[in-house]
Every structure is written in structure tokens, then in C-alpha cells.
Design a protein around this motif. Structure first.
Motif, PDB file in Angstrom:
ATOM      1  N   TYR A 211       0.829  -1.218   0.000  1.00  0.00           N
ATOM      2  CA  TYR A 211       0.000   0.000   0.000  1.00  0.00           C
ATOM      3  C   TYR A 211       0.860   1.262   0.000  1.00  0.00           C
ATOM      4  O   TYR A 211       0.612   2.197  -0.786  1.00  0.00           O
ATOM      5  CB  TYR A 211      -0.928  -0.014   1.213  1.00  0.00           C
ATOM      6  N   ARG A 212       1.869   1.297   0.825  1.00  0.00           N
ATOM      7  CA  ARG A 212       2.693   2.511   0.905  1.00  0.00           C
ATOM      8  C   ARG A 212       3.471   2.732  -0.384  1.00  0.00           C
ATOM      9  O   ARG A 212       3.679   3.873  -0.806  1.00  0.00           O
ATOM     10  CB  ARG A 212       3.629   2.430   2.100  1.00  0.00           C
ATOM     11  N   GLY A 213       3.883   1.631  -1.013  1.00  0.00           N
ATOM     12  CA  GLY A 213       4.553   1.778  -2.306  1.00  0.00           C
ATOM     13  C   GLY A 213       3.615   2.333  -3.358  1.00  0.00           C
ATOM     14  O   GLY A 213       3.977   3.262  -4.107  1.00  0.00           O
ATOM     15  N   LEU A 214       2.379   1.792  -3.438  1.00  0.00           N
ATOM     16  CA  LEU A 214       1.406   2.287  -4.410  1.00  0.00           C
ATOM     17  C   LEU A 214       0.965   3.712  -4.081  1.00  0.00           C
ATOM     18  O   LEU A 214       0.771   4.538  -4.984  1.00  0.00           O
ATOM     19  CB  LEU A 214       0.192   1.355  -4.451  1.00  0.00           C
TER      20      LEU A 214
ATOM     21  N   SER B  12       2.678   6.007  -2.666  1.00  0.00           N
ATOM     22  CA  SER B  12       3.720   6.976  -3.035  1.00  0.00           C
ATOM     23  C   SER B  12       3.662   7.319  -4.521  1.00  0.00           C
ATOM     24  O   SER B  12       4.044   8.412  -4.936  1.00  0.00           O
ATOM     25  CB  SER B  12       5.097   6.424  -2.675  1.00  0.00           C
ATOM     26  N   LEU B  13       3.166   6.351  -5.329  1.00  0.00           N
ATOM     27  CA  LEU B  13       3.025   6.598  -6.764  1.00  0.00           C
ATOM     28  C   LEU B  13       1.714   7.305  -7.083  1.00  0.00           C
ATOM     29  O   LEU B  13       1.656   8.135  -8.001  1.00  0.00           O
ATOM     30  CB  LEU B  13       3.093   5.273  -7.528  1.00  0.00           C
ATOM     31  N   ASP B  14       0.665   6.969  -6.330  1.00  0.00           N
ATOM     32  CA  ASP B  14      -0.660   7.550  -6.552  1.00  0.00           C
ATOM     33  C   ASP B  14      -1.300   7.816  -5.195  1.00  0.00           C
ATOM     34  O   ASP B  14      -1.776   6.886  -4.546  1.00  0.00           O
ATOM     35  CB  ASP B  14      -1.517   6.603  -7.374  1.00  0.00           C
ATOM     36  N   PRO B  15      -1.329   9.063  -4.742  1.00  0.00           N
ATOM     37  CA  PRO B  15      -1.872   9.379  -3.405  1.00  0.00           C
ATOM     38  C   PRO B  15      -3.337   8.992  -3.228  1.00  0.00           C
ATOM     39  O   PRO B  15      -3.817   8.934  -2.095  1.00  0.00           O
ATOM     40  CB  PRO B  15      -1.686  10.898  -3.305  1.00  0.00           C
ATOM     41  N   ASP B  16      -4.048   8.714  -4.326  1.00  0.00           N
ATOM     42  CA  ASP B  16      -5.462   8.350  -4.207  1.00  0.00           C
ATOM     43  C   ASP B  16      -5.654   6.886  -3.816  1.00  0.00           C
ATOM     44  O   ASP B  16      -6.769   6.471  -3.485  1.00  0.00           O
ATOM     45  CB  ASP B  16      -6.181   8.609  -5.532  1.00  0.00           C
ATOM     46  N   VAL B  17      -4.593   6.104  -3.878  1.00  0.00           N
ATOM     47  CA  VAL B  17      -4.693   4.692  -3.511  1.00  0.00           C
ATOM     48  C   VAL B  17      -4.810   4.577  -1.997  1.00  0.00           C
ATOM     49  O   VAL B  17      -4.008   5.149  -1.250  1.00  0.00           O
ATOM     50  CB  VAL B  17      -3.472   3.897  -4.009  1.00  0.00           C
ATOM     51  N   SER B  18      -5.800   3.820  -1.524  1.00  0.00           N
ATOM     52  CA  SER B  18      -6.016   3.634  -0.090  1.00  0.00           C
ATOM     53  C   SER B  18      -5.641   2.212   0.306  1.00  0.00           C
ATOM     54  O   SER B  18      -5.429   1.345  -0.550  1.00  0.00           O
ATOM     55  CB  SER B  18      -7.484   3.895   0.264  1.00  0.00           C
ATOM     56  N   LEU B  19      -5.584   1.963   1.608  1.00  0.00           N
ATOM     57  CA  LEU B  19      -5.291   0.612   2.093  1.00  0.00           C
ATOM     58  C   LEU B  19      -6.345  -0.390   1.632  1.00  0.00           C
ATOM     59  O   LEU B  19      -5.990  -1.501   1.195  1.00  0.00           O
ATOM     60  CB  LEU B  19      -5.173   0.628   3.618  1.00  0.00           C
ATOM     61  N   PRO B  20      -7.654  -0.057   1.673  1.00  0.00           N
ATOM     62  CA  PRO B  20      -8.646  -1.001   1.126  1.00  0.00           C
ATOM     63  C   PRO B  20      -8.444  -1.279  -0.361  1.00  0.00           C
ATOM     64  O   PRO B  20      -8.687  -2.402  -0.816  1.00  0.00           O
ATOM     65  CB  PRO B  20      -9.988  -0.308   1.397  1.00  0.00           C
ATOM     66  N   ASP B  21      -8.021  -0.274  -1.133  1.00  0.00           N
ATOM     67  CA  ASP B  21      -7.770  -0.501  -2.560  1.00  0.00           C
ATOM     68  C   ASP B  21      -6.675  -1.546  -2.758  1.00  0.00           C
ATOM     69  O   ASP B  21      -6.806  -2.455  -3.595  1.00  0.00           O
ATOM     70  CB  ASP B  21      -7.365   0.813  -3.247  1.00  0.00           C
ATOM     71  N   ALA B  22      -5.585  -1.402  -1.996  1.00  0.00           N
ATOM     72  CA  ALA B  22      -4.491  -2.374  -2.099  1.00  0.00           C
ATOM     73  C   ALA B  22      -4.950  -3.751  -1.636  1.00  0.00           C
ATOM     74  O   ALA B  22      -4.562  -4.775  -2.220  1.00  0.00           O
ATOM     75  CB  ALA B  22      -3.301  -1.899  -1.268  1.00  0.00           C
ATOM     76  N   CYS B  23      -5.790  -3.795  -0.617  1.00  0.00           N
ATOM     77  CA  CYS B  23      -6.290  -5.065  -0.086  1.00  0.00           C
ATOM     78  C   CYS B  23      -7.138  -5.799  -1.122  1.00  0.00           C
ATOM     79  O   CYS B  23      -7.044  -7.024  -1.248  1.00  0.00           O
ATOM     80  CB  CYS B  23      -7.093  -4.814   1.181  1.00  0.00           C
ATOM     81  N   LYS B  24      -7.942  -5.064  -1.869  1.00  0.00           N
ATOM     82  CA  LYS B  24      -8.817  -5.702  -2.858  1.00  0.00           C
ATOM     83  C   LYS B  24      -8.018  -6.475  -3.909  1.00  0.00           C
ATOM     84  O   LYS B  24      -8.435  -7.535  -4.367  1.00  0.00           O
ATOM     85  CB  LYS B  24      -9.682  -4.642  -3.542  1.00  0.00           C
TER      86      LYS B  24
END
Length: 783
Positions: free
Chosen positions: A84-87, A89-101
Motif C-alpha cells: 500500500y505505501r509503495g502504491l 507513493s506513486l498515486d496518493p489516491d490509492v487507499s489501504l482497502p484498494d491495495a487489499c482488494k
């Protein structure tokens, strides 16, 4: 990069895209925390992200204390936070739930790489390609690895494949530098596995038994060939020295990882050894251990005649193995209670025939894959190149995990990587064998320049039905709440989202335990109970807050012999008493208004668990309805004192006549349900009749109680019925007043008239009407 390497890369990328596409398909039926334990691990990831480091307690589980968690449950959440933190840093709109999905589809797609590498290492490129394809299209993994799932199955599959592949490379290493390299990588992967799943150590016997079995077979071959025991021992020892040293390096790295990160020392390893020991009958465990010790002593004695260093080495091995066995034996628990299995995943298979259809949801395909698996194993046993026996020990271990009537159904998922790789090896062997046949002199030779195109066309024709099958199953894959009531998952998600936005952060919510992890994961609010559990012995947990920090525990049991009888599962619950968190919350919809008031007050005042919200769903309405009209009256009937047992019965016009002996020889049950004792001075009406309808096995299939219009005798007739005729019955003390006094369950009241419970306020109703959320008025509860 060669054309062949480019083709392999493009093939794997295509499979990864296909796997990702299949696993995205179920998203239309729910795309967030849609497996049983996903919410638990996502909640831990959220707290790791908030605390910027590992945590020792999940604060949202089991209010108010939280749930203690070990490092073996934090590896996957930690990896998610890193992703999540890597994504982010590339796109601030990415949230922890987004990475989890996207976690499970991504990890499973990456698992195709080690599947290919392992298959290729064992039997060539075609075997690797087949292994990756079979894993990609395995229907059984779709539910566990679909978009939104955050259970551990995808990561388990990935790490298992990497661990077995790297172990194979370690077993085939022949130089010091290569065994240090491959052994170190194996240990690092196993260390990460240990931080991600407490059951990681099932791979230890897979990896350690392979060189041991190979050593025995090679010794027997050398002894048969050379007829000299000393020479056979010397050659066998030299052949296996490097692989064993490599595995020792791997174990050292694992130990360093778990000690450095989790502080796990010798007790941790003793616990693993005790767990492995417990999978075998005690006599077999001692027999295996004794054979290893005696075998090492024999090698030392005979090898010492050839070389003193060889004899001393094997003598040292026997002493170390014996010391370890004694150390493990001293750590074995004495006796132990037997708990009944209650979860479907804990149930065993009943026969091996249940296994093949599971993986591809097709019996013919499953049998074909198992046939290829058998061919692959026979090929490796015949060849017996370094490390080939790894697949055999892998099979033995996964068979033990699901052994009919002994193992557990949940461990079928440990077959995924094994089956894909073994069947891939079998297919690779068949292809190699076919090519050898075609190359025989005198046979017409095919145009091999066209082979890739022909193989691609044949592969597409054969694989298309499997691809269609995977998409079809993916489209029919739903989250657990929708299994019994379509739409319930969306209703719960709406309700939990409302809680996240509109309730205080320290709120505690009561929902049945099956959805507790979903609650904490989505809403960020505390649960009373959820998917993790604690058992407490009656009369002990009340006085030992150190051993039982969660008060009350989820289940309360009493001891009878060597069995633990759990309230609400093995024995009936106690009335007006705490029966355990899970049992109490599960029974909550069946409680009356005053009983629920007492429960809320008891949890708040006695255990510090102030319940602020209640979640009820439509299925609980029907559970409460069934309880009110069937289960509770049936319990009253079965619990009433028996006064007489039926001796005989006969049919007469308009009804049945039952003979109970003495002064109850003519109890009449009319066809319209009236029951009376016929006497010389007139008829005396009984206190109703209870019909117990039995199935073919003698169990109660249905129940009906006919209350009396008037009562002369405080006795109730109970009739056992099958089909159109009675089978027997008895007279019991009258129960009509007890049945009439059963209070209206709150699970019915709150759906029919939400304002009927004075201390509960309806604050949210899901858009489909299946889920209701109530706020608890603590003043109305009293105290």
C-alpha cells in the motif's frame, strides 16, 4: 534474451493476466473482505499502518481487552502495508482497502512463476508450463483468492511453491557457495512463511524427509551393487553431505528470522516438534525415531571400520537425534481434553473419492489430473535424481493432512500447489515419452518446425473448456453471507459502513460471530465476538483473569472424563446465565425482552463489555420464529417428567386409542387433535398433544404442539409419528402453560415492531431491508 526465453516470459505473463481476470470476475458479487477471516487480517494491517510498526494486540476484537496476536499472524498484514505505501507513493489516491482488494489476485498470479520454475526443474519446460496452467485454472482456489479476499491462501500457495523450489535447488547443490546461496534463500522464504502462518511447519517433514529417504534408498542400492557395507555407507554419505548441509543452513536462517523478529527460542521449536509428533500414533512416532537412531548407530559402527571420521560423524548424528527425541518427549502434554469439532472446515473427508472433484469442480477433470499426478510420481521414483523424492514426501504429508475420518477438510487447500506441479510433471513425462516414440528409427518423422504451432492449437482446444469452466465458477462465487440469503452481504456492508461514518470510534457492536471479522474490518468498531475463539472451563475462568484475559470466553465447557462438553454445542445452554460470548450473541435473537436486558447489563457491569449497538439480519428473524414455534416448545416437551410409556395402540373410528397401563388404558386422540382419557364417568381432557415426526433414522424431523381448549388432567400426550401411523409415545407432566409462557423473541419483535423493545433504538436499516442496526440505551438497560 533467446526466443525460447522470450516465449516463456510471454506465456507466463499471459497466464498471469488470465488468472487476474478470472479472480476479478467475482467482484460484482462483493469486492471487499469477502472471505471468512479477511476482516481480521485487514484490521491488523490497518493497525500496523496506524502504529507504523508491528502490534501485539488487535484492539477491535473481543471488546474491551482486544485480542492478543503473535508475529505468525502479522506477516501478511505487514506485506500489505508495504504494498500500500509503495502504491500510495506513486498515486496518493490509492487507499489501504484498494491495495487489499487486489492483494489475492496479485499474489496468486505471482505464484505461477515458482509453479513454472518447480515444474521445469523437475521435468522440463513443458512440465513447468503445464504446472502454471493447472494452477491458474484450478477452480477450488477462486473463492479464496478472488478480488477482495484477504485470507492467507494465496500467500500460502506462493510461499509453499517458492519454499519447495528453493529446497529442490538446495538438495541439488554440489558446491559450498551454491548450497549456502540456495539454503539461505530457502530459509528466508520459510522465515517469511513462519511470520505469515502458524502452520508453516507442515513443510518441514516434506523438506527434511526427502534427503533421509534418498539416503536410505541410495545406501541399499550401493550395498546391493558393491556388497560392501562400509563402501556403501561412505559413498552414500558423500552424496548426501552437501544437501544436508544446505538444509541445515536453511533451518539456521529460519531460526534466526523467527528469533530476531518474534523472539522465538527453543520452546518455539519444541512446540513444532510436539505438533509433528502428535500427527503420528505414539507407537509409530517412537518406531520412526528409534529406526533413525539405530540406523545412525549402525552406519557409525560399520562406517567406522572404513573411516574413523565417518564413524564418529554418524555416532554424533545418532546422539543428536536421540537427544532431540528425549527433549521433545519431555515437552509432550499429558492426557488432554477432547473437544468436539463444530466448524465445517474442521470436519474430515469420509473417503478419498471426495478429493478429485474438488479442485476443478469436475470429476472427469479431477480424475485426469490425479492420473497425471500418479504418472509424474512414478517417473520421478524411476529416475531418482537428486531431490526427486521431494515430491513423494510432499504427497505423503498432504495426504496425512486430509486423511479420511482423521484429517481436516480445510487442508485440502494445501494440495493446490502439489497437485499442479505433480500433474505438470506427469504431462511433461508423457510429452517426453511421446517424442522418444516418434524418434524411433523406421517411423515417419514429423515436421518439427511446425511443432510449436501444432502444440499451441492443440493446447488452445484442450484448455478452452477449462478456461470457460473457471469463468463460470467465478461468476457464481459469492461472499459467505450470501450463501444462505442473497443480498445479505451488501446489507451488512452498508450497515458496517454506516457505523464507520456515524458512530463513536470506541463503540462496541454485537453481531453473530460469523460476521465479526467483517464488522471490525469494514467499520473499524469493536466486536463482542468474531472468528477467533477462546475456551474457558466452568468454575476456572471466573477466577483466573491472567489465563483467561477475555471475560467471558467465547465458549464455556465442563469436563466429563476426558471430554470437554461445551454449552450451546454439546450440551444445552443454561438459562439466565452467561454461556460464552459466541453462544450468548448467537442466542440473542431468541431471547425475550427482559432476558436481553439482563444480558446487556451483565456484560457491561460484570465484564466491562458495554454493548453500544446490535446488528440483526433477516435470517435471524426466521431463526427466532423457529425457536418460538418449534425449538423452545420441543425443549419443554422433552424436558418434562415422563409419567407413563405407551404399551400399545389401536385405530378406531375417528381417532387412535393408546394404552399406558393401569388407569390410563384408554387415552383417545381424535383426528381433529383433541385428546382425553376415556372413563366410565365421562371423558377427562388432557393438557394438549405433542406430535414428534421422525425421519428414517429415528431423529426428530418436525414437531407440532396442539394446545388444549380445556384441561382436566395436567398431563400431555406425546406421540412419535412416522408417515401416517404412530410408533409409540408417552405421557408427561402438562406443558401447555410452560409453552404459553415462552416470551416473544426479540429477533421477531425488532423486525415486526422495532419500537417494541424500550431500550433499543433503530438507527439504520439497509437499503434491501435485510439488516437492522439498533443503538442500546444504557439508561434503559438499567444498572
Amino acid at each position: 534474451m533467446s526466443v525460447r526465453s522470450l516465449a516463456v516470459v510471454l506465456y507466463l505473463l499471459s497466464l498471469m493476466v488470465l488468472a487476474f481476470s478470472i479472480l476479478l470476475t467475482p467482484g460484482k458479487n462483493g469486492d471487499f473482505l469477502n472471505t471468512s477471516d479477511s476482516g481480521f487480517f485487514f484490521g491488523i494491517a490497518r493497525e500496523i499502518d496506524e502504529h507504523d510498526g508491528m502490534v501485539d494486540r488487535y484492539s477491535l476484537s473481543h471488546s474491551p481487552t482486544g485480542w492478543s496476536i503473535g508475529y505468525g499472524e502479522q506477516g501478511q498484514p505487514l506485506l500489505l502495508v508495504m504494498l500500500y505505501r509503495g502504491l500510495h507513493s506513486l498515486d496518493p489516491d490509492v487507499s489501504l482497502p484498494d491495495a487489499c482488494k487486489l492483494w489475492s489476485p496479485l499474489i496468486l498470479s505471482l505464484a505461477l512463476i515458482p509453479a513454472f520454475l518447480l515444474g521445469r526443474e523437475l521435468a522440463g519446460d513443458l512440465a513447468g508450463a503445464a504446472a502454471a496452467l493447472l494452477l491458474c485454472l484450478m477452480a477450488d482456489l477462486i473463492y479464496w483468492c478472488k478480488v477482495g479476499a484477504f485470507d492467507r491462501e494465496a500467500l500460502q500457495t506462493l510461499l509453499t511453491l517458492w519454499a519447495v523450489f528453493l529446497s529442490l535447488k538446495t538438495l541439488r547443490a554440489r558446491s559450498l557457495s551454491s548450497l549456502l546461496w540456495w539454503g539461505g534463500l530457502t530459509g528466508a522464504v520459510l522465515g517469511l512463511f513462519a511470520l505469515s502462518w502458524a502452520g508453516w511447519w507442515y513443510l518441514l517433514p516434506v523438506i527434511l524427509a526427502a534427503p533421509l529417504l534418498s539416503l536410505v534408498l541410495r545406501f541399499l542400492e550401493a550395498w546391493w551393487r558393491e556388497k560392501k557395507v562400509g563402501e556403501a555407507i561412505l559413498s552414500t554419505t558423500r552424496e548426501h553431505l552437501h544437501p544436508v548441509l544446505g538444509l541445515l543452513v536453511a533451518l539456521g536462517v529460519v531460526g534466526a528470522v523467527v528469533y530476531g523478529v518474534a523472539g522465538a527460542g527453543l520452546d518455539y521449536w519444541r512446540g513444532i516438534a510436539v505438533g509433528l509428533w502428535g500427527y503420528l500414533p505414539p507407537s509409530l512416532s517412537w518406531a520412526v525415531g528409534g529406526l533413525v537412531v539405530m540406523g545412525a548407530l549402525y552406519f557409525g559402527w560399520e562406517g567406522g571400520k572404513k573411516s574413523r571420521r565417518l564413524g564418529a560423524g554418524w555416532l554424533l548424528v545418532s546422539l543428536l537425534v536421540g537427544a532431540v527425541l528425549l527433549w521433545v518427549w519431555k515437552g509432550m502434554p499429558e492426557g488432554g481434553l477432547v473437544f468436539s469439532r463444530y466448524a465445517s472446515e474442521q470436519e474430515p473427508l469420509h473417503s478419498w473419492s471426495q478429493l478429485p472433484p474438488q479442485f476443478y469442480r469436475s470429476e472427469p477433470v479431477g480424475k485426469l489430473v490425479f492420473l497425471l499426478t500418479g504418472m509424474g510420481l512414478l517417473f520421478l521414483l524411476w529416475r531418482r535424481r537428486g531431490g526427486d523424492l521431494l515430491l513423494l514426501t510432499w504427497l505423503v504429508v498432504v495426504m496425512g493432512l486430509v486423511w479420511p475420518e482423521e484429517g481436516q477438510a480445510r487442508f485440502v487447500r494445501q494440495w493446490w500447489p502439489f497437485l499442479a506441479v505433480a500433474a505438470g510433471v506427469g504431462l511433461g513425462f508423457l510429452a517426453s515419452l511421446s517424442r522418444r516414440v516418434f524418434l524411433q528409427p523406421g517411423l515417419p518423422q514429423p515436421d518439427w518446425s511446425r511443432a510449436p504451432l501444432v502444440l499451441a492449437l492443440c493446447g488452445a482446444i484442450l484448455v478452452s473448456p477449462l478456461i470457460s469452466n473457471s469463468y463460470r465458477i467465478a461468476e457464481r462465487t459469492y461472499a459467505p453471507p450470501d450463501w444462505t440469503m442473497p443480498g445479505l452481504n451488501s446489507g451488512l456492508m452498508e450497515t458496517f459502513s454506516w457505523l464507520r461514518e456515524n458512530s463513536p470510534e470506541n463503540s462496541t457492536v454485537a453481531v453473530e460471530w460469523s460476521y465479526g471479522h467483517l464488522l471490525t474490518g469494514v467499520s473499524g468498531r469493536r466486536s463482542v465476538c468474531d472468528g477467533v475463539e477462546m475456551f474457558g472451563q466452568e468454575g476456572v475462568w471466573e477466577n483466573d483473569p491472567v489465563r483467561y484475559p477475555v471475560r467471558p470466553p467465547d465458549y464455556i465447557y465442563r469436563v466429563q472424563g476426558n471430554r470437554a462438553l461445551t454449552y450451546g454445542r454439546d450440551i444445552p445452554i443454561k438459562e439466565n446465565a452467561v454461556n460464552g460470548r459466541r453462544v450468548d450473541i448467537q442466542f440473542l435473537p431468541m431471547m425475550g425482552v427482559e432476558e436481553l436486558r439482563w444480558l446487556l447489563r451483565t456484560y457491561r457491569d460484570n465484564y466491562g463489555c458495554r454493548i453500544d449497538y446490535l446488528v440483526l439480519h433477516a435470517r435471524q428473524y426466521w431463526e427466532a420464529y423457529s425457536y418460538k414455534n418449534r425449538d423452545a416448545p420441543l425443549s419443554k416437551v422433552l424436558g418434562a417428567p415422563r409419567l407413563a410409556i405407551m404399551r400399545s395402540f389401536r385405530r378406531e373410528e375417528g381417532g387412535w386409542v393408546f394404552d399406558f397401563g393401569e388407569n390410563r388404558r384408554s387415552v383417545v386422540l381424535t383426528d381433529n387433535g383433541e385428546v382425553y382419557l376415556r372413563g366410565r364417568n365421562g371423558n377427562l381432557y388432557l393438557d394438549g398433544v405433542a406430535y414428534l415426526l421422525l425421519n428414517e433414522r429415528g431423529g426428530i424431523q418436525d414437531f407440532n404442539f396442539r394446545p388444549p381448549s380445556s384441561v382436566d388432567l395436567k398431563e400431555t400426550l406425546v406421540v412419535l409419528w412416522r408417515g401416517e401411523n404412530p410408533l409409540g409415545g408417552w405421557l408427561v407432566r402438562g406443558v401447555s402453560e410452560d409453552i404459553a409462557s415462552i416470551p416473544e423473541p426479540v429477533g421477531m419483535l425488532l423486525f415486526t415492531n422495532p419500537a417494541s423493545v424500550p431500550y433499543l433504538e433503530l438507527v439504520y436499516r439497509s437499503s434491501n431491508g435485510l439488516v437492522l442496526l439498533f443503538r442500546v440505551n444504557q439508561e434503559g438497560v438499567g444498572g
